[in-house]
Design a protein around this motif. Structure first.
Motif, PDB file in Angstrom:
ATOM      1  N   ASN A  10       0.833  -1.218   0.000  1.00 13.90           N
ATOM      2  CA  ASN A  10       0.000   0.000   0.000  1.00 13.90           C
ATOM      3  C   ASN A  10       0.870   1.273   0.000  1.00 13.90           C
ATOM      4  OD1 ASN A  10      -2.376   1.448  -0.063  1.00 13.90           O
ATOM      5  ND2 ASN A  10      -2.702   1.369   2.146  1.00 13.90           N
ATOM      6  N   LYS A  11       1.929   1.290  -0.839  1.00 11.62           N
ATOM      7  CA  LYS A  11       2.802   2.449  -0.933  1.00 11.62           C
ATOM      8  C   LYS A  11       2.388   3.411  -2.044  1.00 11.62           C
ATOM      9  CE  LYS A  11       7.090   0.284   0.760  1.00 11.62           C
ATOM     10  NZ  LYS A  11       8.494  -0.037   0.389  1.00 11.62           N
ATOM     11  N   ARG A  12       1.506   2.979  -2.909  1.00 12.50           N
ATOM     12  CA  ARG A  12       1.129   3.795  -4.060  1.00 12.50           C
ATOM     13  C   ARG A  12       0.060   4.810  -3.690  1.00 12.50           C
ATOM     14  NH1 ARG A  12       2.899   1.028  -8.929  1.00 12.50           N
ATOM     15  NH2 ARG A  12       4.030  -0.854  -8.286  1.00 12.50           N
ATOM     16  N   ALA A  13       0.004   5.878  -4.485  1.00 11.96           N
ATOM     17  CA  ALA A  13      -0.930   6.960  -4.180  1.00 11.96           C
ATOM     18  C   ALA A  13      -2.376   6.493  -4.255  1.00 11.96           C
ATOM     19  CB  ALA A  13      -0.700   8.132  -5.136  1.00 11.96           C
ATOM     20  N   SER A  14      -2.687   5.639  -5.215  1.00  9.65           N
ATOM     21  CA  SER A  14      -4.070   5.157  -5.351  1.00  9.65           C
ATOM     22  C   SER A  14      -4.090   3.917  -6.220  1.00  9.65           C
ATOM     23  CB  SER A  14      -4.969   6.232  -5.967  1.00  9.65           C
ATOM     24  OG  SER A  14      -4.555   6.526  -7.292  1.00  9.65           O
ATOM     25  N   PHE A  15      -5.145   3.110  -6.063  1.00 12.74           N
ATOM     26  CA  PHE A  15      -5.434   1.970  -6.912  1.00 12.74           C
ATOM     27  C   PHE A  15      -6.769   2.232  -7.604  1.00 12.74           C
ATOM     28  CE2 PHE A  15      -3.079   0.223  -3.235  1.00 12.74           C
ATOM     29  CZ  PHE A  15      -1.954  -0.239  -3.901  1.00 12.74           C
ATOM     30  N   ASN A  16      -6.849   1.858  -8.885  1.00 15.18           N
ATOM     31  CA  ASN A  16      -8.062   2.176  -9.646  1.00 15.18           C
ATOM     32  C   ASN A  16      -8.923   0.954  -9.932  1.00 15.18           C
ATOM     33  OD1 ASN A  16      -7.137   4.833  -9.710  1.00 15.18           O
ATOM     34  ND2 ASN A  16      -6.029   4.529 -11.620  1.00 15.18           N
ATOM     35  N   THR A  17      -8.449   0.059 -10.780  1.00 14.99           N
ATOM     36  CA  THR A  17      -9.284  -1.053 -11.241  1.00 14.99           C
ATOM     37  C   THR A  17      -8.492  -2.349 -11.209  1.00 14.99           C
ATOM     38  OG1 THR A  17     -10.435   0.473 -12.739  1.00 14.99           O
ATOM     39  CG2 THR A  17     -10.781  -1.884 -13.093  1.00 14.99           C
ATOM     40  N   LEU A  18      -9.185  -3.416 -10.801  1.00 18.57           N
ATOM     41  CA  LEU A  18      -8.612  -4.758 -10.822  1.00 18.57           C
ATOM     42  C   LEU A  18      -9.269  -5.535 -11.966  1.00 18.57           C
ATOM     43  CD1 LEU A  18      -6.843  -7.006  -9.528  1.00 18.57           C
ATOM     44  CD2 LEU A  18      -8.832  -7.575  -8.105  1.00 18.57           C
ATOM     45  N   TYR A  19      -8.461  -6.016 -12.899  1.00 22.03           N
ATOM     46  CA  TYR A  19      -8.960  -6.773 -14.047  1.00 22.03           C
ATOM     47  C   TYR A  19      -8.652  -8.253 -13.835  1.00 22.03           C
ATOM     48  CZ  TYR A  19      -9.074  -2.191 -16.332  1.00 22.03           C
ATOM     49  OH  TYR A  19      -9.313  -0.871 -16.645  1.00 22.03           O
ATOM     50  N   LEU A  20      -9.674  -9.084 -14.016  1.00 23.66           N
ATOM     51  CA  LEU A  20      -9.527 -10.528 -13.850  1.00 23.66           C
ATOM     52  C   LEU A  20      -9.954 -11.227 -15.129  1.00 23.66           C
ATOM     53  CD1 LEU A  20     -11.117 -10.889 -10.286  1.00 23.66           C
ATOM     54  CD2 LEU A  20      -8.680 -10.738 -10.845  1.00 23.66           C
ATOM     55  N   GLN A  21      -9.171 -12.175 -15.575  1.00 32.47           N
ATOM     56  CA  GLN A  21      -9.513 -12.897 -16.794  1.00 32.47           C
ATOM     57  C   GLN A  21     -10.665 -13.866 -16.552  1.00 32.47           C
ATOM     58  OE1 GLN A  21      -6.201 -14.872 -18.645  1.00 32.47           O
ATOM     59  NE2 GLN A  21      -7.469 -16.015 -20.085  1.00 32.47           N
ATOM     60  N   HIS A  22     -10.721 -14.457 -15.365  1.00 31.06           N
ATOM     61  CA  HIS A  22     -11.757 -15.435 -15.054  1.00 31.06           C
ATOM     62  C   HIS A  22     -12.784 -14.824 -14.101  1.00 31.06           C
ATOM     63  CE1 HIS A  22      -9.186 -18.320 -17.035  1.00 31.06           C
ATOM     64  NE2 HIS A  22      -8.193 -18.000 -16.231  1.00 31.06           N
ATOM     65  N   ASN A  23     -13.701 -15.645 -13.660  1.00 32.78           N
ATOM     66  CA  ASN A  23     -14.707 -15.194 -12.714  1.00 32.78           C
ATOM     67  C   ASN A  23     -14.050 -14.805 -11.394  1.00 32.78           C
ATOM     68  OD1 ASN A  23     -16.873 -15.607 -10.522  1.00 32.78           O
ATOM     69  ND2 ASN A  23     -18.045 -15.624 -12.430  1.00 32.78           N
ATOM     70  N   ARG A  24     -14.616 -13.807 -10.728  1.00 31.37           N
ATOM     71  CA  ARG A  24     -13.994 -13.332  -9.492  1.00 31.37           C
ATOM     72  C   ARG A  24     -13.964 -14.398  -8.405  1.00 31.37           C
ATOM     73  NH1 ARG A  24     -17.231  -8.227  -7.813  1.00 31.37           N
ATOM     74  NH2 ARG A  24     -17.021  -7.868 -10.056  1.00 31.37           N
ATOM     75  N   LYS A  25     -14.812 -15.403  -8.522  1.00 34.94           N
ATOM     76  CA  LYS A  25     -14.774 -16.489  -7.546  1.00 34.94           C
ATOM     77  C   LYS A  25     -13.496 -17.319  -7.686  1.00 34.94           C
ATOM     78  CE  LYS A  25     -19.816 -16.993  -7.249  1.00 34.94           C
ATOM     79  NZ  LYS A  25     -20.957 -17.919  -7.431  1.00 34.94           N
ATOM     80  N   GLU A  26     -12.896 -17.298  -8.889  1.00 40.52           N
ATOM     81  CA  GLU A  26     -11.668 -18.048  -9.129  1.00 40.52           C
ATOM     82  C   GLU A  26     -10.425 -17.210  -8.872  1.00 40.52           C
ATOM     83  OE1 GLU A  26     -11.821 -19.625 -13.039  1.00 40.52           O
ATOM     84  OE2 GLU A  26     -13.869 -20.388 -12.829  1.00 40.52           O
ATOM     85  N   ALA A  27     -10.585 -15.949  -8.492  1.00 43.26           N
ATOM     86  CA  ALA A  27      -9.438 -15.061  -8.254  1.00 43.26           C
ATOM     87  C   ALA A  27      -8.740 -15.453  -6.958  1.00 43.26           C
ATOM     88  CB  ALA A  27      -9.907 -13.612  -8.180  1.00 43.26           C
ATOM     89  N   PRO A  28      -7.435 -15.145  -6.843  1.00 40.85           N
ATOM     90  CA  PRO A  28      -6.727 -15.405  -5.583  1.00 40.85           C
ATOM     91  C   PRO A  28      -7.435 -14.713  -4.425  1.00 40.85           C
ATOM     92  CG  PRO A  28      -5.168 -14.858  -7.312  1.00 40.85           C
ATOM     93  CD  PRO A  28      -6.527 -14.613  -7.876  1.00 40.85           C
ATOM     94  N   PRO A  29      -7.745 -15.425  -3.340  1.00 37.53           N
ATOM     95  CA  PRO A  29      -8.554 -14.840  -2.258  1.00 37.53           C
ATOM     96  C   PRO A  29      -7.924 -13.618  -1.613  1.00 37.53           C
ATOM     97  CG  PRO A  29      -7.594 -16.953  -1.588  1.00 37.53           C
ATOM     98  CD  PRO A  29      -7.359 -16.812  -3.053  1.00 37.53           C
ATOM     99  N   GLY A  30      -6.585 -13.630  -1.473  1.00 38.84           N
ATOM    100  CA  GLY A  30      -5.926 -12.484  -0.848  1.00 38.84           C
ATOM    101  C   GLY A  30      -6.094 -11.219  -1.656  1.00 38.84           C
ATOM    102  N   ILE A  31      -5.977 -11.328  -2.971  1.00 33.73           N
ATOM    103  CA  ILE A  31      -6.123 -10.164  -3.842  1.00 33.73           C
ATOM    104  C   ILE A  31      -7.548  -9.647  -3.815  1.00 33.73           C
ATOM    105  CG2 ILE A  31      -6.065  -9.419  -6.258  1.00 33.73           C
ATOM    106  CD1 ILE A  31      -3.700 -11.238  -6.695  1.00 33.73           C
ATOM    107  N   LEU A  32      -8.512 -10.560  -3.901  1.00 36.58           N
ATOM    108  CA  LEU A  32      -9.917 -10.148  -3.919  1.00 36.58           C
ATOM    109  C   LEU A  32     -10.325  -9.495  -2.602  1.00 36.58           C
ATOM    110  CD1 LEU A  32     -12.228 -10.292  -5.952  1.00 36.58           C
ATOM    111  CD2 LEU A  32     -12.989 -12.390  -4.832  1.00 36.58           C
ATOM    112  N   LYS A  33      -9.822 -10.018  -1.494  1.00 35.75           N
ATOM    113  CA  LYS A  33     -10.163  -9.454  -0.190  1.00 35.75           C
ATOM    114  C   LYS A  33      -9.629  -8.036  -0.044  1.00 35.75           C
ATOM    115  CE  LYS A  33      -9.573 -10.298   4.766  1.00 35.75           C
ATOM    116  NZ  LYS A  33      -8.987 -11.209   5.790  1.00 35.75           N
ATOM    117  N   LEU A  34      -8.368  -7.803  -0.441  1.00 36.65           N
ATOM    118  CA  LEU A  34      -7.793  -6.464  -0.345  1.00 36.65           C
ATOM    119  C   LEU A  34      -8.448  -5.508  -1.330  1.00 36.65           C
ATOM    120  CD1 LEU A  34      -4.003  -7.359   0.042  1.00 36.65           C
ATOM    121  CD2 LEU A  34      -5.501  -6.359   1.771  1.00 36.65           C
ATOM    122  N   ALA A  35      -8.815  -6.010  -2.504  1.00 35.60           N
ATOM    123  CA  ALA A  35      -9.487  -5.151  -3.488  1.00 35.60           C
ATOM    124  C   ALA A  35     -10.829  -4.658  -2.948  1.00 35.60           C
ATOM    125  CB  ALA A  35      -9.679  -5.913  -4.790  1.00 35.60           C
ATOM    126  N   LYS A  36     -11.561  -5.527  -2.280  1.00 35.85           N
ATOM    127  CA  LYS A  36     -12.834  -5.110  -1.676  1.00 35.85           C
ATOM    128  C   LYS A  36     -12.586  -4.169  -0.498  1.00 35.85           C
ATOM    129  CE  LYS A  36     -15.369  -9.303  -2.991  1.00 35.85           C
ATOM    130  NZ  LYS A  36     -16.074 -10.510  -2.484  1.00 35.85           N
TER     131      LYS A  36
END
Length: 425
Positions: free
Chosen positions: A132-158
């Motif tokens: 979390n060193k960056r000024a801001s995060f905008n959009t997370l793009y996933l090739q597959h369904n969000r249920k198949e996304a890595p849980p750690g990434i999805l949790k922090l994105a939410k």
């Protein structure tokens, strides 16, 4: 007389009768042209209607004029089936190339934000969100369904309330990342900002702290930042009993001089973070871009490790030496002519023998003073200006006598990892 003798006798008769160039060809030859057929005669196979001296329509009219009704029905059914298959094949090709065109246009017409940076790869995206060193995060793009996304990434994105787009076509992600190995995960964010420092300040080895002089580019002012050195951990195991010992130590930093390959820089940062190096300094120019490619090669360590930039390498090295830092540059084995040339150009150097140390001595030096390890590029090595301002020179001995000289050095990231292990081992 066997076949071989008859063949040679016939060839002899022909050679006696007339020159080889005058031998007539016993087959019809096409008209000479300027292409391949001019030098190599070919057989001409006439069409059956040409042999009969009639037109093509007349030939097929005569051929199928006396067909029975059943045979004609079978023939018409065969022709219809062939035409149907041809139309289906054409339609299939049309759909394929239509999808390919749309896919290609999708890849090229993605609205990339020039002010944003597109981090790709599972580890790189996760590290950026965790650090979390960056000024801001905008959009997370996933090739597959969000249920198949890595849980750690999805949790922090939410948690950061990011916009999440799933089921994104692979071509779109390829366009965003420049065909990088994105593993189906891309994060749009602001570029990582690296502090600009002018010198390394004094260090207290007893409590493991050191100071950095950071330059504020907006106000052109110098600000001192205190940094706490990460405590080194060593594990001793006896009879399945593990004892963890934490002791403060002097800091170890790495300066990358002229390393222009982002893959190498990323691999060096990855090794530095994994092995416990405190920070990395890169020059503001003549260095690889610390962007998504470097971040991917570092497996996300670029966001986790303290990385600084400097706009004056010589002043940075000289001022850091005055504050008690020991500068050690890496070098290959110099021959007598190279050593003599170096000493003639720099009169302040009396001899290089006192500067050259063995790699096994690095650990003793790191225990007595803060160390800045200078790594050069694979081709040119450390620049001469930094080379002559170093306190010590160190290299890795080659374990094989290779007279060809083809493999006479190590990859920059591999050499850095080996020297770090010598420093902290």
């Amino acid at each position: 007389m066997n076949i071989t003798k008859r063949l040679f006798s016939s060839v002899a008769r022909v050679s006696q009768r007339e020159p080889r160039s005058a031998v007539k060809l016993h087959f019809q030859k096409k008209e000479e042209s300027t292409n391949f057929k001019k030098s190599f005669p070919v057989y001409e196979k006439k069409k059956p209607w040409d042999v009969q001296g009639i037109t093509k329509d007349e030939f097929f009219g005569q051929k199928y004029a006396k067909m029975s009704t059943q045979r004609r029905d079978n023939f018409n059914e065969k022709v219809a089936r062939q035409r149907r298959h041809r139309d289906e094949r054409r339609e299939s090709d049309r759909e394929y190339y239509s999808k390919k065109t749309v896919h290609y246009q999708e890849r090229l017409t993605v609205p990339k934000n020039p002010l944003s940076e597109y981090i790709y790869g599972t580890h790189a995206v996760l590290s950026a969100l965790v650090a979390n060193k960056r000024a801001s995060f905008n959009t997370l793009y996933l090739q597959h369904n969000r249920k198949e996304a890595p849980p750690g990434i999805l949790k922090l994105a939410k948690q950061y309330n990011l916009s999440i787009q799933d089921n994104v076509p692979k071509g779109t992600l390829n366009g965003l990342t420049g065909f990088g190995v994105h593993n189906g995960v891309v994060l749009e964010s602001k570029p990582l900002e690296f502090p600009l420092i002018s010198t390394l300040g004094p260090c207290n080895g007893q409590d493991g702290t050191y100071k950095l002089a950071s330059i504020d580019e907006l106000y052109n002012s110098v600000q001192e930042l205190s940094k706490e050195v990460v405590k080194s951990k060593s594990t001793n195991q006896t009879n399945q009993v593990e004892t963890e010992i934490e002791t403060p130590r002097f800091p170890l930093g790495i300066y990358l001089d002229g390393v222009t390959d982002p893959q190498n820089v990323g691999a060096i940062i990855r090794s530095a973070y994994f092995m416990g190096v405190d920070f990395v300094v890169v020059p503001d120019s003549e260095s690889a871009k610390l962007g998504p490619v470097c971040n991917k090669a570092s497996a996300g360590a670029l966001d986790m490790l303290s990385v600084y930039k400097t706009n004056s390498s010589l002043k940075f090295i000289e001022s850091s030496k005055k504050n008690g830092w020991v500068v050690i540059s890496t070098t290959g084995k110099l021959n007598k002519s190279e050593e003599k040339s170096l000493l003639s150009k720099h009169s302040e150097l009396e001899s290089l023998d006192d500067m050259i140390i063995h790699a096994n001595e690095l650990n003793n030096i790191c225990q007595e003073a803060p160390v800045l390890l200078v790594m050069g590029s694979e081709g040119l090595g450390v620049r001469t200006n930094l080379f002559t301002r170093s306190d010590y020179l160190v290299g890795l001995e080659q374990g094989r006598e290779d007279g060809s000289g083809i493999v006479d050095s190590l990859n920059a990231s591999v050499a850095t990892a080996l020297l770090i292990s010598k420093c902290l081992g």
